[in-house]
Write an enzyme that holds these catalytic residues in place. Structure first.
Site, PDB file in Angstrom:
ATOM      1  N   GLU A 152     -12.181  18.417  23.509  1.00 51.41           N
ATOM      2  CA  GLU A 152     -12.623  18.947  24.789  1.00 51.41           C
ATOM      3  C   GLU A 152     -13.842  19.864  24.622  1.00 51.41           C
ATOM      4  O   GLU A 152     -14.756  19.848  25.449  1.00 51.41           O
ATOM      5  CB  GLU A 152     -11.493  19.734  25.468  1.00 51.41           C
ATOM      6  CG  GLU A 152     -10.270  18.894  25.787  1.00 51.41           C
ATOM      7  CD  GLU A 152      -9.215  18.935  24.696  1.00 51.41           C
ATOM      8  OE1 GLU A 152      -8.021  18.969  25.035  1.00 51.41           O
ATOM      9  OE2 GLU A 152      -9.583  18.947  23.501  1.00 51.41           O
ATOM     10  N   CYS A 173      -4.551  21.876  24.582  1.00 49.13           N
ATOM     11  CA  CYS A 173      -3.704  22.912  23.984  1.00 49.13           C
ATOM     12  C   CYS A 173      -3.784  24.204  24.800  1.00 49.13           C
ATOM     13  O   CYS A 173      -4.798  24.497  25.434  1.00 49.13           O
ATOM     14  CB  CYS A 173      -4.098  23.164  22.538  1.00 49.13           C
ATOM     15  SG  CYS A 173      -5.790  23.723  22.293  1.00 49.13           S
ATOM     16  N   THR A 224       7.501  -9.142  -6.914  1.00 48.60           N
ATOM     17  CA  THR A 224       6.457  -8.121  -7.043  1.00 48.60           C
ATOM     18  C   THR A 224       5.865  -8.013  -8.436  1.00 48.60           C
ATOM     19  O   THR A 224       4.836  -7.379  -8.617  1.00 48.60           O
ATOM     20  CB  THR A 224       7.021  -6.750  -6.652  1.00 48.60           C
ATOM     21  OG1 THR A 224       8.081  -6.402  -7.553  1.00 48.60           O
ATOM     22  CG2 THR A 224       7.556  -6.765  -5.238  1.00 48.60           C
ATOM     23  N   ALA A 225       6.522  -8.573  -9.430  1.00 54.78           N
ATOM     24  CA  ALA A 225       6.023  -8.533 -10.807  1.00 54.78           C
ATOM     25  C   ALA A 225       6.768  -9.581 -11.617  1.00 54.78           C
ATOM     26  O   ALA A 225       7.899  -9.968 -11.283  1.00 54.78           O
ATOM     27  CB  ALA A 225       6.240  -7.154 -11.423  1.00 54.78           C
ATOM     28  N   SER A 264       1.897  -7.305 -13.036  1.00 52.06           N
ATOM     29  CA  SER A 264       1.742  -7.483 -11.582  1.00 52.06           C
ATOM     30  C   SER A 264       0.294  -7.455 -11.135  1.00 52.06           C
ATOM     31  O   SER A 264       0.033  -7.554  -9.932  1.00 52.06           O
ATOM     32  CB  SER A 264       2.521  -6.390 -10.838  1.00 52.06           C
ATOM     33  OG  SER A 264       2.004  -5.111 -11.149  1.00 52.06           O
ATOM     34  N   TRP A 274      -3.233  -9.175 -10.707  1.00 51.66           N
ATOM     35  CA  TRP A 274      -3.032  -8.668  -9.362  1.00 51.66           C
ATOM     36  C   TRP A 274      -2.335  -9.743  -8.558  1.00 51.66           C
ATOM     37  O   TRP A 274      -2.730 -10.911  -8.608  1.00 51.66           O
ATOM     38  CB  TRP A 274      -4.353  -8.293  -8.713  1.00 51.66           C
ATOM     39  CG  TRP A 274      -5.049  -7.151  -9.359  1.00 51.66           C
ATOM     40  CD1 TRP A 274      -6.100  -7.211 -10.207  1.00 51.66           C
ATOM     41  CD2 TRP A 274      -4.747  -5.748  -9.187  1.00 51.66           C
ATOM     42  NE1 TRP A 274      -6.486  -5.954 -10.584  1.00 51.66           N
ATOM     43  CE2 TRP A 274      -5.669  -5.031  -9.969  1.00 51.66           C
ATOM     44  CE3 TRP A 274      -3.799  -5.056  -8.463  1.00 51.66           C
ATOM     45  CZ2 TRP A 274      -5.663  -3.652 -10.037  1.00 51.66           C
ATOM     46  CZ3 TRP A 274      -3.789  -3.682  -8.529  1.00 51.66           C
ATOM     47  CH2 TRP A 274      -4.714  -2.993  -9.317  1.00 51.66           C
ATOM     48  N   GLU A 279       3.777   4.112  -2.149  1.00 54.58           N
ATOM     49  CA  GLU A 279       3.528   3.017  -3.076  1.00 54.58           C
ATOM     50  C   GLU A 279       4.410   3.245  -4.294  1.00 54.58           C
ATOM     51  O   GLU A 279       4.157   4.146  -5.093  1.00 54.58           O
ATOM     52  CB  GLU A 279       2.055   2.978  -3.492  1.00 54.58           C
ATOM     53  CG  GLU A 279       1.099   2.646  -2.360  1.00 54.58           C
ATOM     54  CD  GLU A 279      -0.331   2.443  -2.846  1.00 54.58           C
ATOM     55  OE1 GLU A 279      -0.507   1.982  -4.003  1.00 54.58           O
ATOM     56  OE2 GLU A 279      -1.253   2.764  -2.089  1.00 54.58           O
ATOM     57  N   GLY A 300       8.079   1.371  -6.674  1.00 54.10           N
ATOM     58  CA  GLY A 300       8.805   0.174  -7.041  1.00 54.10           C
ATOM     59  C   GLY A 300       9.971  -0.138  -6.130  1.00 54.10           C
ATOM     60  O   GLY A 300      10.213   0.526  -5.111  1.00 54.10           O
ATOM     61  N   LEU A 309      12.862   2.848  -5.307  1.00 56.38           N
ATOM     62  CA  LEU A 309      12.584   3.821  -4.244  1.00 56.38           C
ATOM     63  C   LEU A 309      12.473   3.124  -2.899  1.00 56.38           C
ATOM     64  O   LEU A 309      12.961   3.642  -1.889  1.00 56.38           O
ATOM     65  CB  LEU A 309      11.307   4.597  -4.539  1.00 56.38           C
ATOM     66  CG  LEU A 309      10.927   5.611  -3.445  1.00 56.38           C
ATOM     67  CD1 LEU A 309      12.012   6.665  -3.282  1.00 56.38           C
ATOM     68  CD2 LEU A 309       9.581   6.264  -3.738  1.00 56.38           C
TER      69      LEU A 309
END
Length: 370
Positions: free
Chosen positions: A55, A78, A164-165, A171, A173, A302, A304, A307
């Site tokens: 603003e 605000c 994933t691997a 992995s 790419w 990011e 494995g 987690l």
């Protein structure tokens, strides 16, 4: 209540707000357009925390023509003193006659008070124009204000068969360079990039934003010096991360969450935070609240499969972003997420598909918690 012109101006304000997506964290992205009649006389957006709000920029651009004008704002102005004065007061002092807000501010310090201040000053206020679009600008800010938890995006990359691997851990790419550049853009928008000690030990990653790998569209719009590095957060339950890990040699803040603070190798600029253990690793809810207490409202994960599975099981993932490559890696390769103990379809984590995009030779799927 709203005219076609109102709609056009609010959409313009939303586009302006998007210009701050790489710079404003942890503050919300906000855009503002000021019109007199059907002429735009001022525009602005919030660029960085601690700097003038949208603003104020728009009012400065409008100059002495603002009296009797209409202000279109993507978020309620605000009404409290933070690092800058209240925007509601600035609009009153400028003499605008009408304010159109896309949404009410979820911040308890505002939450309708800005709107009431404007109305008390005799300014006509309309609320709710393109509210969903405005909310989509600030998922982290909104979730933090409503729940005390950050907005969590979990990034995954897999082959067509969900791997994933390879079994030996290789992995690089799975996905192509375009997908990796897309990941850099998501990192740059987040307040923090979160990973685990195991990922640090296995891959020795940087977990930072690398300017040269960002999409060219981002490089063209922002100066390198303007883009901030997100905080890097490492979950290190037992203090296993080595002092010579690559991420410690790079600029930027690091927060290390651990149940064994005495075992952690200390480094300048690294904040070590003690977190209680849960059933399997750190108490993830406590970890998220500890990060929220440090002003981090948007986390890009990011890590494995372990987690990923734990976050999904705990219901802490707001958005899944999955890059899928047109490759097949076989049944002895590693799984996308580790989820166990599910005995009923009612227990399966389910998400709502919101976007499918081709990124180079890969596909990006975006899914949100329903």
């Amino acid at each position: 209540m709203f005219s076609e012109f109102d709609s056009q101006m609010m959409l313009r304000a939303i586009e302006l707000a998007k210009r701050g997506v790489y710079t404003t964290a942890p503050n919300p992205n906000v855009g503002c357009v000021i019109t007199l009649g059907e002429e735009i006389i001022g525009e602005g957006f919030h660029f960085r925390a601690g700097e003038p709000h949208a603003e104020v920029h728009a009012l400065r651009a409008a100059g002495d023509r603002v009296k009797g004008a209409t202000a279109y704002v993507t978020l309620e102005p605000c009404s409290h003193y933070g690092r800058t004065p209240p925007c509601a007061d600035a609009l009153v002092a400028a003499g605008v006659s009408r304010v159109v807000c896309a949404m009410v501010d979820p911040n308890p310090q505002v939450a309708g008070r800005g709107i009431q201040r404007l109305r008390d000053a005799g300014i006509h206020v309309d609320v709710g124009l393109f509210q969903a679009d405005a909310e989509a600008l600030n998922p982290g800010f909104i979730k933090m204000m409503k729940s005390g938890l950050p907005y969590v995006q979990l990034k995954l990359a897999s082959s067509l068969d969900g791997r994933t691997a390879l079994s030996n851990g290789e992995s690089k790419w799975i996905t192509g360079s375009e997908a990796r550049a897309d990941v850099q853009a998501f990192r740059a928008k987040a307040g923090a990039v979160l990973s685990t000690s195991q990922t640090v030990i296995d891959d020795n990653p940087s977990l930072n934003v690398r300017w040269e790998q960002l999409p060219q569209t981002v490089q063209a719009e922002y100066a390198q010096a303007d883009l901030r590095q997100p905080v890097r957060v490492i979950l290190d339950t037992h203090g296993k991360v080595s002092s010579d890990a690559h991420l410690f040699s790079l600029e930027g803040s690091i927060v290390l969450l651990t149940a064994a603070p005495d075992q952690v190798a200390c480094h300048d600029g690294v904040e070590v935070v003690a977190i209680e253990q849960g059933n399997n690793g750190l108490n993830l809810d406590a970890a998220m609240r500890a990060l929220a207490a440090r002003g981090i409202n948007h986390i890009w994960v990011e890590a494995g499969a372990t987690l990923a599975g734990s976050l999904l099981s705990a219901g802490l993932v707001d958005e899944l972003i999955v890059y899928q490559a047109p490759k097949l890696m076989g049944t002895d390769s590693r799984a996308l997420v580790n989820l166990s103990g599910i005995t009923s379809m009612d227990e399966v984590p389910a998400y709502r598909l919101t976007d499918v995009a081709r990124i180079g030779n890969d596909v990006r799927l975006r899914m949100q918690k329903p």
